[in-house]
Design an enzyme around this catalytic site. Structure first.
Site, PDB file in Angstrom:
ATOM      1  N   GLN A 185       0.851  -1.295   0.203  1.00 20.20           N
ATOM      2  CA  GLN A 185       0.036   0.036   0.160  1.00 20.20           C
ATOM      3  C   GLN A 185       0.836   1.409   0.031  1.00 20.20           C
ATOM      4  O   GLN A 185       2.113   1.230   0.363  1.00 20.20           O
ATOM      5  CB  GLN A 185      -0.937   0.044   1.078  1.00 20.20           C
ATOM      6  N   HIS A 186       0.166   2.423  -0.250  1.00 22.60           N
ATOM      7  CA  HIS A 186       0.911   3.763  -0.015  1.00 22.60           C
ATOM      8  C   HIS A 186       1.726   4.276  -1.194  1.00 22.60           C
ATOM      9  O   HIS A 186       2.393   5.284  -1.246  1.00 22.60           O
ATOM     10  CB  HIS A 186       1.182   3.788   1.487  1.00 22.60           C
TER      11      HIS A 186
ATOM     12  N   ASP B 197      -2.194  -5.003   0.107  1.00 19.25           N
ATOM     13  CA  ASP B 197      -1.785  -6.302   0.395  1.00 19.25           C
ATOM     14  C   ASP B 197      -2.637  -6.598   1.746  1.00 19.25           C
ATOM     15  O   ASP B 197      -2.962  -7.750   1.948  1.00 19.25           O
ATOM     16  CB  ASP B 197      -0.472  -6.166   0.726  1.00 19.25           C
TER      17      ASP B 197
END
Length: 498
Positions: A85-86, A248
């Protein structure tokens, strides 16, 4: 005999890419493959990756999984992608990547995050407006950082994608995002499930950023069909559907069957995460709890610690220990490591919120300075961070009878017992430890089912494909839990001094 229904699940993580082949008809994982990535690191908190490595690892892991499963790639019906992520992937108008991807564990844009948080009215303002408190590592501060540090790159931005969005774009040529992964950008409202366009205009008044956003799709929607050239490169069916995919953690939730209230998943990966399913966006007043959307239609209140197996791995490397030796040493040392306490904040920390912290050791004497105590302190310290987070989720009303453990650390029986004792809750692992890749494959089967008029619900698929490993079930030992409570309070005192 039922015909096989084969799906490819991909998990593109920090350390590598994993691929699994799932037969959704029998619920069996037929084979898996993996390939590694490297990281670009800087002392200023830079943590980046070359996206070309992801594509090469995707292809290699897929070929290895097909080989291990002994199936023909032409029979793959769909692909699901889970991604860290991110992360920020920037493309130009030709679809070319403009610079290495900044990752979730990158803290180089902490100062920009502070300014943006201030602009939103602090933690309270951020929670009211977005439903989450933006943190260093979220995508939004990376955009401001790029504008200020790399204006020439910024001026060429045509697409802003998360890692899993980028892989879907590579597979299909379509730029889109789903709500779960979008929740971790910091420019998405988790209550209304919409982009916060004004925040992007505040960063750049030209409108370039909002024009570069991917379109939002539901978790059960397919992105499209795989491009013929990529299908050929991967050796799979050119008619395979590419599912929406997700972050994830969202895919790990599906891969552990965490799609209804009452379940808690705990991941012992590079980072540590704890999350639970909620049918409504119950936003916690505590900034550390991120009420992300799930990739199954609800919400996924989540806490994330920045240091887990990356911290225990650093101690293993220091003493040149393999996993077996490391586990033996942990088992030799007593609970509380004879007073040695490690605050393993090597990457800064998100829970507790200490982005500028560093790792530290406390309570060392000439008597307790042993390899075994240091190894145990690393495992206890990282697990205490998860306990801190679990307590926050429980304060927010989340209940659980047991914890489902996933990630590399869950394979250690010693660590499982430590988790059960510290959380004072039974823990159990799934048979498939690559829960995010499994979740991605299940989600691909769900997307295919939607396109076929709902043959299977997501709950049907999870029931068939997610299997608990009964041999891994670990119950807390009352006297251990009591001893750990004292060690945990000592940890909290050390954290308070920071």
């Amino acid at each position: 005999m039922t015909t096989q229904q084969l799906f490819l699940g991909i998990d593109c993580g920090t350390q590598g890419t994993k691929a699994i082949i799932l037969d959704a008809a029998s619920g069996q994982v037929l084979g898996q493959g993996a390939a590694n990535h490297t990281m670009i690191s800087g002392a200023n908190g830079r943590r980046e990756q070359d996206t070309q490595q992801w594509l090469e690892a995707f292809a290699l892991a897929t070929r290895r999984a097909l080989l291990a499963a002994n199936v023909d790639g032409q029979s793959i019906l769909g692909i699901g992608v889970s991604g860290q992520q991110h992360g920020l992937v920037l493309l130009d108008d030709q679809g070319q990547v403009l610079r290495p991807a900044k990752l979730w564990c990158d803290t180089e844009s902490s100062a920009e995050n502070d300014r943006l948080l201030n602009h939103l009215g602090g933690e309270k303002g951020s929670l009211e407006r977005l439903g989450v408190v933006i943190a260093p590592g979220y995508t939004v501060s990376k955009l401001l950082w790029t504008k200020e540090q790399h204006p020439e790159v910024f001026s060429r931005i045509a697409k802003i994608l998360l890692p899993h969005d980028y892989l879907n774009f590579w597979l299909t040529g379509r730029s889109c995002s789903e709500y779960g992964d979008a929740s971790g950008t910091g420019y998405f409202n988790v209550r209304s499930r919409q982009w916060d366009l004004q925040l992007l205009r505040d960063i750049d008044a030209s409108g370039r950023l909002q024009a570069a956003l991917p379109e939002l799709i539901d978790a059960h929607e397919a992105v499209g069909t795989i491009l013929p050239s990529i299908a050929e490169q991967l050796g799979i069916n050119p008619n395979a559907l590419v599912a929406s995919g997700g972050g994830d953690n969202m895919m790990g939730a599906i891969g552990t069957g965490n799609i209804q209230p009452g379940a808690i998943t705990m991941s012992l990966g590079s980072s540590g995460t704890v999350y639970a399913y909620s049918e409504v966006p119950k936003v916690s007043s505590d900034a550390s709890v991120a009420t992300f959307c799930s990739s199954s239609g609800g919400w996924l209140p989540l806490i994330c610690t920045m240091n887990l197996t990356n911290a225990t791995g650093a101690i293993r490397d220091l003493f040149k220990l393999d996993l077996e030796q490391f586990n033996e040493l942990i088992a030799q040392a007593p609970i509380g490591a004879e007073g040695v306490c490690m605050l393993p904040f090597f990457n800064g920390e998100r829970v507790p919120a200490l982005p500028h912290a560093t790792g530290s050791l406390h309570g060392l004497t000439l008597d307790n300075l042993t390899e075994a105590n240091l190894c145990r302190a690393a495992v206890e310290g990282t697990t205490f961070g998860l306990r801190y987070g679990l307590d926050l989720l429980r304060q927010n009303g989340l209940q659980s009878r047991s914890i489902c453990l996933i990630g590399g650390g869950s394979k250690s029986a010693v660590w499982r017992q430590i988790v059960a004792d510290i959380m004072n809750t039974p823990v159990i692992c799934t048979e498939q430890s690559e829960a995010a890749a499994l979740g991605a494959a299940i989600q691909a089967a769900w997307c295919k089912s939607w396109s076929n008029g709902h043959e299977d619900t997501l709950a049907d698929l999870c029931q068939r494909c997610v299997k608990l490993d009964l041999s891994s079930e670990t119950l807390p030992v009352a006297k251990n839990s009591a001893a750990f409570q004292q060690a945990y309070e000592r940890y909290q005192q050390h954290v308070a001094t920071l």
